[in-house]
Design a protein around this motif. Structure first.
Motif, PDB file in Angstrom:
ATOM      1  N   PRO A 159       9.790  -1.608  -5.521  1.00 18.63           N
ATOM      2  CA  PRO A 159       9.325  -2.811  -6.190  1.00 18.63           C
ATOM      3  C   PRO A 159       8.565  -3.104  -7.173  1.00 18.63           C
ATOM      4  N   ARG A 160       8.570  -4.411  -8.238  1.00 17.67           N
ATOM      5  CA  ARG A 160       8.154  -4.260  -9.524  1.00 17.67           C
ATOM      6  C   ARG A 160       6.760  -3.336  -9.954  1.00 17.67           C
ATOM      7  N   ALA A 161       5.561  -3.226  -9.330  1.00 18.25           N
ATOM      8  CA  ALA A 161       4.746  -2.446  -9.574  1.00 18.25           C
ATOM      9  C   ALA A 161       5.406  -0.450  -9.146  1.00 18.25           C
ATOM     10  N   VAL A 162       6.011  -0.366  -8.740  1.00 17.42           N
ATOM     11  CA  VAL A 162       6.240   1.128  -9.395  1.00 17.42           C
ATOM     12  C   VAL A 162       8.098   1.569  -9.921  1.00 17.42           C
ATOM     13  N   VAL A 163       8.474   0.165 -10.254  1.00 20.06           N
ATOM     14  CA  VAL A 163       9.742   0.425 -11.314  1.00 20.06           C
ATOM     15  C   VAL A 163       9.143   0.666 -12.365  1.00 20.06           C
ATOM     16  N   ALA A 164       8.027  -0.008 -13.001  1.00 22.48           N
ATOM     17  CA  ALA A 164       6.722  -0.537 -13.653  1.00 22.48           C
ATOM     18  C   ALA A 164       6.157   0.973 -14.248  1.00 22.48           C
ATOM     19  N   GLN A 165       5.470   1.234 -13.221  1.00 24.60           N
ATOM     20  CA  GLN A 165       5.073   2.605 -13.641  1.00 24.60           C
ATOM     21  C   GLN A 165       6.384   3.722 -13.544  1.00 24.60           C
ATOM     22  N   LYS A 166       7.187   3.738 -13.262  1.00 24.74           N
ATOM     23  CA  LYS A 166       8.141   5.326 -13.408  1.00 24.74           C
ATOM     24  C   LYS A 166       8.727   4.895 -14.972  1.00 24.74           C
ATOM     25  N   LEU A 167       8.953   3.768 -15.379  1.00 24.43           N
ATOM     26  CA  LEU A 167       9.632   3.223 -16.957  1.00 24.43           C
ATOM     27  C   LEU A 167       7.840   3.408 -18.018  1.00 24.43           C
ATOM     28  N   GLY A 168       6.781   3.604 -17.149  1.00 19.99           N
ATOM     29  CA  GLY A 168       5.863   3.879 -18.604  1.00 19.99           C
ATOM     30  C   GLY A 168       5.969   2.330 -18.540  1.00 19.99           C
ATOM     31  N   ILE A 169       5.619   1.413 -18.567  1.00 18.82           N
ATOM     32  CA  ILE A 169       5.699   0.163 -18.925  1.00 18.82           C
ATOM     33  C   ILE A 169       4.521  -1.065 -17.519  1.00 18.82           C
ATOM     34  N   SER A 170       4.136  -2.139 -18.587  1.00 22.03           N
ATOM     35  CA  SER A 170       3.422  -2.804 -16.928  1.00 22.03           C
ATOM     36  C   SER A 170       3.897  -3.892 -16.376  1.00 22.03           C
ATOM     37  N   ALA A 171       3.757  -4.321 -15.141  1.00 24.65           N
ATOM     38  CA  ALA A 171       4.659  -5.418 -14.644  1.00 24.65           C
ATOM     39  C   ALA A 171       5.116  -7.100 -15.162  1.00 24.65           C
ATOM     40  N   SER A 172       4.167  -7.012 -16.494  1.00 27.42           N
ATOM     41  CA  SER A 172       4.595  -7.438 -17.632  1.00 27.42           C
ATOM     42  C   SER A 172       5.788  -7.226 -18.448  1.00 27.42           C
ATOM     43  N   LYS A 184       0.644  -1.151   0.366  1.00 27.29           N
ATOM     44  CA  LYS A 184      -0.182   0.365   0.040  1.00 27.29           C
ATOM     45  C   LYS A 184       1.153   1.314  -0.344  1.00 27.29           C
ATOM     46  N   LEU A 185       1.711   1.316   0.606  1.00 25.45           N
ATOM     47  CA  LEU A 185       3.009   2.181   0.946  1.00 25.45           C
ATOM     48  C   LEU A 185       3.914   2.690  -0.929  1.00 25.45           C
ATOM     49  N   GLY A 186       3.718   1.495  -1.419  1.00 28.40           N
ATOM     50  CA  GLY A 186       4.590   1.463  -2.593  1.00 28.40           C
ATOM     51  C   GLY A 186       6.108   0.828  -2.471  1.00 28.40           C
ATOM     52  N   ILE A 187       6.458   0.204  -1.441  1.00 31.53           N
ATOM     53  CA  ILE A 187       7.453   0.563  -0.600  1.00 31.53           C
ATOM     54  C   ILE A 187       8.293  -0.648  -0.912  1.00 31.53           C
ATOM     55  N   TYR A 188       9.227  -1.395  -0.640  1.00 34.41           N
ATOM     56  CA  TYR A 188      10.100  -2.729  -0.893  1.00 34.41           C
ATOM     57  C   TYR A 188      10.460  -3.438   0.322  1.00 34.41           C
ATOM     58  N   LEU A 189       9.538  -4.217   0.654  1.00 41.81           N
ATOM     59  CA  LEU A 189       9.362  -5.071   1.815  1.00 41.81           C
ATOM     60  C   LEU A 189      10.645  -5.243   2.810  1.00 41.81           C
ATOM     61  N   PRO A 190      11.718  -5.810   1.573  1.00 46.21           N
ATOM     62  CA  PRO A 190      12.704  -6.438   2.152  1.00 46.21           C
ATOM     63  C   PRO A 190      14.069  -5.051   2.858  1.00 46.21           C
ATOM     64  N   ALA A 191      13.879  -3.753   2.186  1.00 48.10           N
ATOM     65  CA  ALA A 191      14.737  -2.898   2.181  1.00 48.10           C
ATOM     66  C   ALA A 191      13.874  -1.632   3.876  1.00 48.10           C
TER      67      ALA A 191
END
Length: 124
Positions: free
Chosen positions: A52-65, A9-16
């Motif tokens: 995390p993946r969802a944030v990386v994809a959003q920042k790159l302007g692509i989907s997680a797929s 929900k916070l958009g962060i990577y849990l292990p970090a």
């Protein structure tokens, strides 16, 4: 809520996150406090990553797929993401085009459905 849910929900990577965040649970009040007045570690994670993946994809302007198809790491820092955007490798350019086309199609379908619903309600 579980730490994984709060991190998502916070958009962060849990292990970090700090160990006490990973080991505990987050109440609604604590979550609201994290959102309204984030601690320094949360601000730093959101600004610099790793993301995390969802944030990386959003920042790159692509989907997680798209990340999976490209075979790139799911977790990246802000610096790595910015570097990819500057380099704009062929796979990223292609995935951005695919993502834009999918979004256009989704908007078209949504618009058509809304128009049909409007006709259906207006016809009564």
């Amino acid at each position: 809520m579980k730490p994984a849910t709060a991190a998502k929900k916070l958009g962060i990577y849990l292990p970090a996150t700090p160990q006490e965040f990973q080991d505990g649970t987050v109440t609604r009040a604590e979550y609201a406090e994290l959102v309204s007045s984030p601690p320094e570690w949360l601000v730093d994670l959101r600004q610099n990553g790793p993301h995390p993946r969802a944030v990386v994809a959003q920042k790159l302007g692509i989907s997680a797929s798209g990340l999976a198809r490209a075979g790139v790491r799911d977790v990246m820092t802000t610096t790595e993401i910015k570097s990819l955007l500057v380099e704009m490798p062929e796979w990223l350019s292609a995935e951005r085009a695919v993502h834009a086309a999918v979004q256009e199609e989704n908007a078209r379908v949504k618009s058509e459905r809304a128009a049909k619903e409007k006709l259906r309600q207006g016809g009564r």
